[in-house]
Structure formats: structure tokens, C-alpha cells
Design an enzyme around this catalytic site. Structure first.
Site, PDB file in Angstrom:
ATOM      1  N   SER A 126       2.206 -20.235 -10.208  1.00 32.17           N
ATOM      2  CA  SER A 126       1.383 -21.422 -10.362  1.00 32.17           C
ATOM      3  C   SER A 126       0.046 -21.171 -11.058  1.00 32.17           C
ATOM      4  O   SER A 126      -0.648 -22.101 -11.443  1.00 32.17           O
ATOM      5  CB  SER A 126       1.105 -22.008  -8.974  1.00 32.17           C
ATOM      6  OG  SER A 126       0.407 -21.062  -8.148  1.00 32.17           O
ATOM      7  N   LYS A 162      -8.976 -20.493 -10.878  1.00 34.76           N
ATOM      8  CA  LYS A 162      -7.818 -21.360 -10.618  1.00 34.76           C
ATOM      9  C   LYS A 162      -8.255 -22.571  -9.799  1.00 34.76           C
ATOM     10  O   LYS A 162      -8.999 -22.428  -8.814  1.00 34.76           O
ATOM     11  CB  LYS A 162      -6.733 -20.567  -9.890  1.00 34.76           C
ATOM     12  CG  LYS A 162      -5.446 -21.353  -9.636  1.00 34.76           C
ATOM     13  CD  LYS A 162      -4.410 -20.472  -8.972  1.00 34.76           C
ATOM     14  CE  LYS A 162      -3.128 -21.236  -8.698  1.00 34.76           C
ATOM     15  NZ  LYS A 162      -2.089 -20.378  -8.066  1.00 34.76           N
ATOM     16  N   SER A 186       3.114 -16.206  -7.873  1.00 36.29           N
ATOM     17  CA  SER A 186       2.216 -16.974  -8.743  1.00 36.29           C
ATOM     18  C   SER A 186       1.137 -16.173  -9.439  1.00 36.29           C
ATOM     19  O   SER A 186       0.403 -16.716 -10.266  1.00 36.29           O
ATOM     20  CB  SER A 186       1.562 -18.105  -7.937  1.00 36.29           C
ATOM     21  OG  SER A 186       2.528 -19.040  -7.542  1.00 36.29           O
TER      22      SER A 186
END
Length: 380
Positions: A101, A32, A125
Site C-alpha cells: 500500500s 505515507k 506494503s
């Protein structure tokens, strides 16, 4: 599907050839893009940091490489892992959000681009994207995976987590990063607290029915399943979560707000303006509310092994302008204990549904063991 923020195939081939021996030897890993990488840009989902190249890997990335993992690329994140979404679409339906996210990581695992990926969670997330994309997402106990080299937003909440196809993948990855053994299987059926949680009023009919079906299957397999309500301290933590999250994020983005405010999205600016309008004591009070809730949750779980609840209110919503509601996750993040979302069939629109298991702080190994048990019971 646009899962990658950065992908350099030639570099990946070189890294694979030089992969170290270890539990992840040769396995591709998505990272990420709020975790720093020494050999790839780290842009945090924001134009403010476009082209930024750190000198060092984040601790978690370095540990993945040490365990033999091959960094496949940087995956799309929402802006600073907050609200404003990136371009990633759901691999099951490009008209729907993959969640956020950690959208690129969850979608990439679901699409088969890599078997393992890093996510982070401040509200929902890791758990929500896992549910929307039909994979497993594990948020460990707060601090279990070190955050050095992460673009931290909320000091009290941000937690590095992992994605895989199922609980065993998450256990392998988390174990490789921490040196802990997460492979044990429980010898008996669990004691399960069934709680529809703070997102109960948002649950669609098929989501609620799925949780009830999983609870019934576990009971038939020998589990003791007991409905439990949210107590007052837990409800108070639900209310405190946005205060703590946004107030701490406003602190974390002080430089960006001072120097490059125009490049921050309107939706994030609105939330941070709201947080800065609160009295300074609100953050201190919110943290104290969390501490009280954590103690209350330990007491609640004294008679149970795991808590069963929803991973998300529904299947992945249509549209890419938002990433879904974290109402089913934020409380459990605030409590600092481990949580995992497991695939649990499909909903009315044929999209994946997930169920969430929660345990008290520090019970990561036990939770992963019970997650494997639940998977076997429901045939996930």
C-alpha cells in the site's frame, strides 16, 4: 506518476530553511498518508477523511523533524493501507503498478522526488513496492518505530517502515528515528537459510532464478547457504494471517463502517464482511498461531544469521487496478522480525526485481549489516 497525495512547495521551502541540525539535516522525507502531520492533511487514502487536518504529528514524523528531516509532502496510500489502490504509477513503466500500500513513498524514492520515505506494512506494503520500484525497503521489528498518530488497521501486524535507495539509506533513517546505531558492518560472511517461502508456487522463472543467483553469489563470497523448508507452525501462520489482518481491520474501521459505509470500496467491504462472519474466537486463535510460529522461527534461525527469500512473486504486474500479491511477505510480517528488500537486477520485461532478507525479532542492526554485505556481493 502521481506519488503525492499533498504537496505544498512553499511550505517545503520554509521547512527546509528552518530544518534542525541532526542526522537527517535538510533531507527531504516523503510521509505515507496514514501517518498524521500537523501542517498537512491526513486523509488515509479514503474519501471519508478528505481534508482532515490533525492537530499533531505522528510520533515517527515528529522524530524525523527532530532529526533534521524536511517533510516533502504526503504520499499516496491505498485505502486505509489495505487493497484499493490510489493513482500512483510505477516510475519504470506507467502501465504497471508500483505496488502497495506504500505506493507513493516507494515510487517517489525511485523517481528521485525524495531520498527517504515512510511506509507501513501489514502484509507486504513496504517490501513489495520496494521490489517493484527497484529500491530498498526496510520493515523493522514490530514496534521499533512508534505507531502513535498512525491510522492503525491491524493491531497485531501494522509496522512503520522506511524506504531508501539502498540499505545504508534505510539504516540512516531508521537510526535517526530510534537513536540506535545501525552502521556496523559484519566481519565475516553470514550463515544464510535459503527459503522460497509461502509464495514459492507463484514465483516466475526469472524471479526464482534471481534468488538462486544471489544465493550462489553469496556462497562464492564465503557464506554458508542452506536450503530450509517451511515448518508446520510457519505454514499455519500463513493461513492465519488474513484472519487476523481482516478481523482487526474490521474492528479498527468500526466507526467508518457504521457512519460512512457507502464510502468504503467494495473490495475492502467484502473482506471485512467476510472477517465479521467468522466466529469471534477465530481472531484469538489466529493470534495464538502467530505466537507459536514466532517461537518456531526463533528455533529455526538459531543456526543462521539471515533468511534469503523472494520480495515479490514477479516484476511489477501490468495494470493499476491491483497492487500485486503479498504472498512473499505476509508470513514474515506476522513473525514480527525485521525484513528488507534489496534491488537485485531486472526480470524478463526489464522491470526491477528484489530479494528479501529476514531475521528474528530484535535483530534489526544485524539484518541491516548483512544487507549491506549482500549488496556489496551482488553489486546492488
Amino acid at each position: 506518476m502521481r506519488a503525492f497525495a499533498t504537496l505544498e512547495p512553499a511550505r517545503v521551502r520554509q521547512a527546509a530553511a528552518a530544518a534542525l541540525p541532526g542526522p537527517l539535516h535538510g533531507l527531504p522525507v516523503g510521509v505515507k498518508d496514514v501517518l498524521d502531520t500537523a501542517d498537512l492533511p491526513s486523509q488515509y487514502g479514503s474519501p471519508i477523511w478528505a481534508g482532515h487536518r490533525p492537530r499533531a504529528d505522528a510520533a515517527a514524523v515528529a522524530l524525523a523533524r527532530r532529526a533534521g528531516g524536511v517533510i516533502q509532502g504526503k504520499t499516496v496510500t491505498t485505502e486505509f493501507a489495505t487493497r484499493h489502490p490510489g493513482p500512483t504509477t510505477n516510475p519504470h513503466d506507467p502501465a504497471r503498478t508500483p505496488g502497495g500500500s506504500s505506493q507513493g513513498s516507494a515510487a517517489g524514492v525511485a523517481a528521485g522526488f525524495f531520498p527517504l520515505a515512510f511506509g507501513t506494512q501489514t502484509a507486504g506494503s513496504v517490501l513489495r513496492p520496494a521490489a517493484y520500484c527497484g529500491i530498498a525497503g526496510f520493515k523493522p521489528s514490530y514496534g521499533l518505530i512508534h505507531r502513535a498518530g498512525m491510522k492503525v488497521m491491524s493491531e497485531s501486524l501494522d509496522t512503520i517502515g522506511v524506504f531508501g535507495r539502498g540499505a545504508a539509506d534505510c539504516a540512516l533513517f531508521a537510526g535517526a528515528l530510534t537513536g540506535l546505531d545501525f552502521s556496523a558492518r559484519p566481519e565475516a560472511a553470514p550463515r544464510i537459510a535459503l527459503c522460497f517461502g509461502p509464495g514459492e508456487l507463484l514465483l516466475t522463472e526469472d524471479s526464482r532464478a534471481r534468488i538462486e543467483a544471489v544465493a550462489a553469489a553469496c556462497a562464492r563470497a564465503g557464506a554458508r547457504v542452506t536450503p530450509v523448508p517451511l515448518t508446520a507452525p510457519l505454514r499455519a501462520a500463513v493461513e492465519a494471517h488474513p484472519v487476523v489482518m481482516n478481523a482487526e481491520t474490521a474492528h479498527a474501521l468500526a466507526w467508518e463502517r457504521n457512519a460512512t459505509r457507502a464510502l468504503i470500496s467494495p473490495v475492502l467491504t467484502e473482506r471485512l464482511d467476510w472477517a465479521e462472519s467468522l466466529p469471534a474466537t477465530a481472531l484469538i486463535e489466529g493470534r495464538a498461531t502467530f505466537a507459536t510460529a514466532r517461537a518456531a522461527f526463533r528455533d529455526l534461525m538459531a543456526e543462521y544469521d539471515i533468511l534469503l527469500t523472494a520480495s515479490a512473486p514477479s516484476e511489477a504486474p501490468l495494470g493499476l487496478e491491483a497492487t500485486g500479491d503479498p504472498a512473499c511477505n505476509a508470513l514474515w510480517t506476522a513473525l514480527h522480525g525485521p525484513c528488507i528488500s534489496l534491488p537485485a537486477g531486472t526480470g524478463a520485461a526489464g522491470m526491477p526485481l528484489g530479494v528479501q532478507l529476514v531475521a528474528p525479532f530484535g535483530a534489526d542492526a544485524a539484518l541491516l549489516g548483512w544487507a549491506g554485505w549482500v549488496e556489496r556481493v551482488i553489486g546492488a
